[in-house]
Design a protein around this motif. Structure first.
Motif, PDB file in Angstrom:
ATOM      1  N   GLY A 184      54.642  90.203  89.014  1.00  7.81           N
ATOM      2  CA  GLY A 184      53.293  89.281  88.839  1.00  7.81           C
ATOM      3  C   GLY A 184      52.924  89.040  90.925  1.00  7.81           C
ATOM      4  N   ASN A 185      52.025  88.254  90.168  1.00  8.49           N
ATOM      5  CA  ASN A 185      50.835  87.891  91.358  1.00  8.49           C
ATOM      6  C   ASN A 185      50.141  86.663  91.447  1.00  8.49           C
ATOM      7  N   LYS A 186      49.642  86.647  91.886  1.00  6.17           N
ATOM      8  CA  LYS A 186      48.353  84.480  92.114  1.00  6.17           C
ATOM      9  C   LYS A 186      47.728  85.899  90.584  1.00  6.17           C
ATOM     10  N   TYR A 187      47.414  86.614  91.054  1.00  7.46           N
ATOM     11  CA  TYR A 187      46.060  86.558  90.573  1.00  7.46           C
ATOM     12  C   TYR A 187      46.277  87.537  88.883  1.00  7.46           C
ATOM     13  N   LEU A 188      47.123  87.778  88.371  1.00  4.03           N
ATOM     14  CA  LEU A 188      47.978  87.937  87.249  1.00  4.03           C
ATOM     15  C   LEU A 188      48.543  86.302  86.363  1.00  4.03           C
ATOM     16  N   LEU A 189      49.104  85.567  86.991  1.00  3.16           N
ATOM     17  CA  LEU A 189      48.987  83.864  87.082  1.00  3.16           C
ATOM     18  C   LEU A 189      47.447  83.174  86.943  1.00  3.16           C
ATOM     19  N   ALA A 190      46.735  83.855  88.023  1.00  2.00           N
ATOM     20  CA  ALA A 190      45.442  83.171  86.761  1.00  2.00           C
ATOM     21  C   ALA A 190      44.720  83.452  85.385  1.00  2.00           C
ATOM     22  N   LEU A 191      45.099  85.306  85.367  1.00  2.00           N
ATOM     23  CA  LEU A 191      44.246  85.900  83.976  1.00  2.00           C
ATOM     24  C   LEU A 191      45.751  84.279  83.134  1.00  2.00           C
ATOM     25  N   LEU A 192      46.903  84.345  82.826  1.00  2.00           N
ATOM     26  CA  LEU A 192      47.951  83.808  82.003  1.00  2.00           C
ATOM     27  C   LEU A 192      47.078  82.583  81.162  1.00  2.00           C
ATOM     28  N   ASN A 193      46.314  82.250  82.754  1.00  2.00           N
ATOM     29  CA  ASN A 193      46.414  80.660  83.193  1.00  2.00           C
ATOM     30  C   ASN A 193      44.444  80.228  81.935  1.00  2.00           C
ATOM     31  N   SER A 194      44.226  81.606  82.043  1.00  2.00           N
ATOM     32  CA  SER A 194      43.210  81.757  81.421  1.00  2.00           C
ATOM     33  C   SER A 194      42.371  81.520  79.846  1.00  2.00           C
ATOM     34  N   LYS A 195      41.632  80.695  79.903  1.00  2.00           N
ATOM     35  CA  LYS A 195      41.087  80.291  78.798  1.00  2.00           C
ATOM     36  C   LYS A 195      40.749  82.046  77.424  1.00  2.00           C
ATOM     37  N   VAL A 196      41.001  82.558  77.866  1.00  2.00           N
ATOM     38  CA  VAL A 196      40.338  84.331  77.666  1.00  2.00           C
ATOM     39  C   VAL A 196      42.031  84.286  77.601  1.00  2.00           C
ATOM     40  N   VAL A 197      42.680  84.473  78.186  1.00  2.00           N
ATOM     41  CA  VAL A 197      43.905  85.339  77.967  1.00  2.00           C
ATOM     42  C   VAL A 197      45.021  84.384  76.881  1.00  2.00           C
ATOM     43  N   ASP A 198      44.590  83.263  77.278  1.00  2.00           N
ATOM     44  CA  ASP A 198      45.428  82.160  76.317  1.00  2.00           C
ATOM     45  C   ASP A 198      45.189  82.388  74.472  1.00  2.00           C
ATOM     46  N   TRP A 199      43.647  82.278  74.541  1.00  2.00           N
ATOM     47  CA  TRP A 199      43.330  82.306  73.217  1.00  2.00           C
ATOM     48  C   TRP A 199      43.731  83.748  72.799  1.00  2.00           C
ATOM     49  N   ASP A 241      45.747  79.789  95.400  1.00  2.00           N
ATOM     50  CA  ASP A 241      46.393  79.170  96.486  1.00  2.00           C
ATOM     51  C   ASP A 241      45.062  77.154  97.241  1.00  2.00           C
ATOM     52  N   LYS A 242      44.031  77.642  96.568  1.00  6.30           N
ATOM     53  CA  LYS A 242      43.621  75.864  96.737  1.00  6.30           C
ATOM     54  C   LYS A 242      43.776  75.782  95.291  1.00  6.30           C
ATOM     55  N   LEU A 243      44.689  76.324  94.753  1.00  8.64           N
ATOM     56  CA  LEU A 243      44.286  75.365  92.971  1.00  8.64           C
ATOM     57  C   LEU A 243      45.125  74.094  93.682  1.00  8.64           C
ATOM     58  N   LEU A 244      47.122  75.519  93.561  1.00  8.34           N
ATOM     59  CA  LEU A 244      48.186  75.237  94.237  1.00  8.34           C
ATOM     60  C   LEU A 244      47.659  74.190  94.878  1.00  8.34           C
ATOM     61  N   ALA A 245      47.095  73.775  96.031  1.00  4.11           N
ATOM     62  CA  ALA A 245      48.049  72.819  97.011  1.00  4.11           C
ATOM     63  C   ALA A 245      46.225  71.162  96.821  1.00  4.11           C
ATOM     64  N   LEU A 246      46.024  71.251  95.709  1.00  5.74           N
ATOM     65  CA  LEU A 246      45.131  70.314  94.901  1.00  5.74           C
ATOM     66  C   LEU A 246      45.225  70.037  93.936  1.00  5.74           C
ATOM     67  N   TYR A 247      45.866  71.001  93.030  1.00  6.75           N
ATOM     68  CA  TYR A 247      46.157  70.764  91.439  1.00  6.75           C
ATOM     69  C   TYR A 247      47.166  69.183  91.614  1.00  6.75           C
ATOM     70  N   PRO A 248      45.588  68.341  90.149  1.00  7.84           N
ATOM     71  CA  PRO A 248      44.422  69.272  89.367  1.00  7.84           C
ATOM     72  C   PRO A 248      43.629  68.765  89.949  1.00  7.84           C
ATOM     73  N   ASN A 249      43.024  70.243  90.090  1.00  8.79           N
ATOM     74  CA  ASN A 249      41.457  70.230  90.290  1.00  8.79           C
ATOM     75  C   ASN A 249      40.628  70.780  89.143  1.00  8.79           C
ATOM     76  N   ASN A 250      39.701  70.453  88.068  1.00 12.54           N
ATOM     77  CA  ASN A 250      39.432  70.872  86.969  1.00 12.54           C
ATOM     78  C   ASN A 250      37.437  72.478  87.703  1.00 12.54           C
ATOM     79  N   ALA A 251      37.099  71.029  88.861  1.00 12.92           N
ATOM     80  CA  ALA A 251      36.435  72.635  89.559  1.00 12.92           C
ATOM     81  C   ALA A 251      36.460  74.034  89.849  1.00 12.92           C
ATOM     82  N   ILE A 252      38.049  74.235  90.591  1.00 13.25           N
ATOM     83  CA  ILE A 252      38.630  75.101  90.672  1.00 13.25           C
ATOM     84  C   ILE A 252      39.282  75.651  89.314  1.00 13.25           C
TER      85      ILE A 252
END
Length: 289
Positions: A184-199, A241-252
């Motif tokens: 897996g990569n960071k693209y897949l990480l974002a999709l899995l953490n998304s509202k759509v895929v989690d729903w 990458d930005k989110l990992l450096a600034l987490y939590p960040n609701n805007a990102i």
């Protein structure tokens, strides 16, 4: 409305808008089981008290015999894994693996590690009777993907209130029933953490008391993920990458969700429906070992 009867003996009823979202997800995405990845559970020791030690015990074993360091590795429990990150609890696995016969790798001979053997001997009556053991009571059960724990992976806890996938690049073991995706990569990480895929994933099973859901690999592998263009994948990975450096960040996170909404071609009404779902903190339960 669409009815679905699953093995939990519960009817799942989808409203028209939910049916529409589900159809779009399935028509646009490719199930993870068809991706070039592997999805597996973490390590099962059969008796964690013997094989998972704290930092103090690790230091004692290495002080008594420096060779002990060769087979002691960091490990995470489900409760340590958070959304986009993890808290290392200074826990370590005594990795007396059972070898990989297909690769000609022999089982660990505990006699070569006297300090570790002495430690495990304290629990011999228990570890000798456990089901999850290897060729000897000192060895862990067979695990042909042992090497995968040293690879880049996405990990998550078993029982959570909502998506809480994290990304690990270095050698870290995880304890079952937590699971991992290797490849897996960071693209897949974002999709899995998304509202759509989690729903979508949460429609595949039934939540427990308190809203906890069991994120089993059998559910995760069914998640349809779009194969986006390189430009979009690069944009998502840059945001992660930005989110990992600034987490939590609701805007990102909101920006990531908006990109994912567009990937699945969701309408404004469908987006509003998913956005209306109450936000839940991804807190692990006591069952999340």
């Amino acid at each position: 409305m669409e009815n679905r009867f699953d093995n939990s003996a519960s009817w799942i009823i989808l409203s028209p808008i939910e049916q529409s979202i589900k159809r779009k997800i399935e028509s646009i995405g490719v199930p993870l089981k068809d991706w070039d990845i592997s999805i597996n559970y973490g390590i099962k020791t059969g008796f964690n008290e013997a094989f998972i030690i704290d930092g103090k015990k690790k230091d004692e074993l290495i002080a008594a015999d420096p060779k002990s360091a060769e087979i002691i590795r960091p490990i995470l429990r489900g409760r340590d894994i958070k959304r986009y990150g993890y808290d290392f609890a200074d826990l370590w696995l005594i990795n007396t693996h059972n070898g990989i016969k297909e690769q000609g790798i022999p089982p660990i001979d505990v006699n070569k590690y006297p300090a570790i053997k002495a430690h495990l001997d304290q629990y011999y009556d228990i570890i000798s009777k456990r089901y999850d053991k290897g060729d000897t009571p000192y060895n862990l059960r067979n695990c042909i993907y042992t090497d995968d724990f040293s690879k880049q992976k996405i990990v998550w806890g078993n029982l959570c209130l909502s998506a809480q996938y994290a990304y690990i690049e270095n050698e870290v073991f995880i304890n079952a029933p937590s699971a991992m995706i290797v490849g897996g990569n960071k693209y897949l990480l974002a999709l899995l953490n998304s509202k759509v895929v989690d729903w979508y994933i949460r429609q595949l099973g039934v939540s427990r008391n308190g809203g906890y859901f069991e994120y089993k690999p059998m559910f995760i592998e069914q998640a349809p993920i779009p194969i986006a263009s390189k430009k979009i994948q690069d944009k998502i990975e840059w945001l992660v990458d930005k989110l990992l450096a600034l987490y939590p960040n609701n805007a990102i996170e909101k920006e990531l969700d908006n990109i994912v909404f567009s990937l699945y071609d969701l309408s404004s009404e469908e987006i509003a429906f998913l956005d209306s779902k109450p936000e839940t903190k991804a807190i692990s339960s006591s069952e999340n070992e």
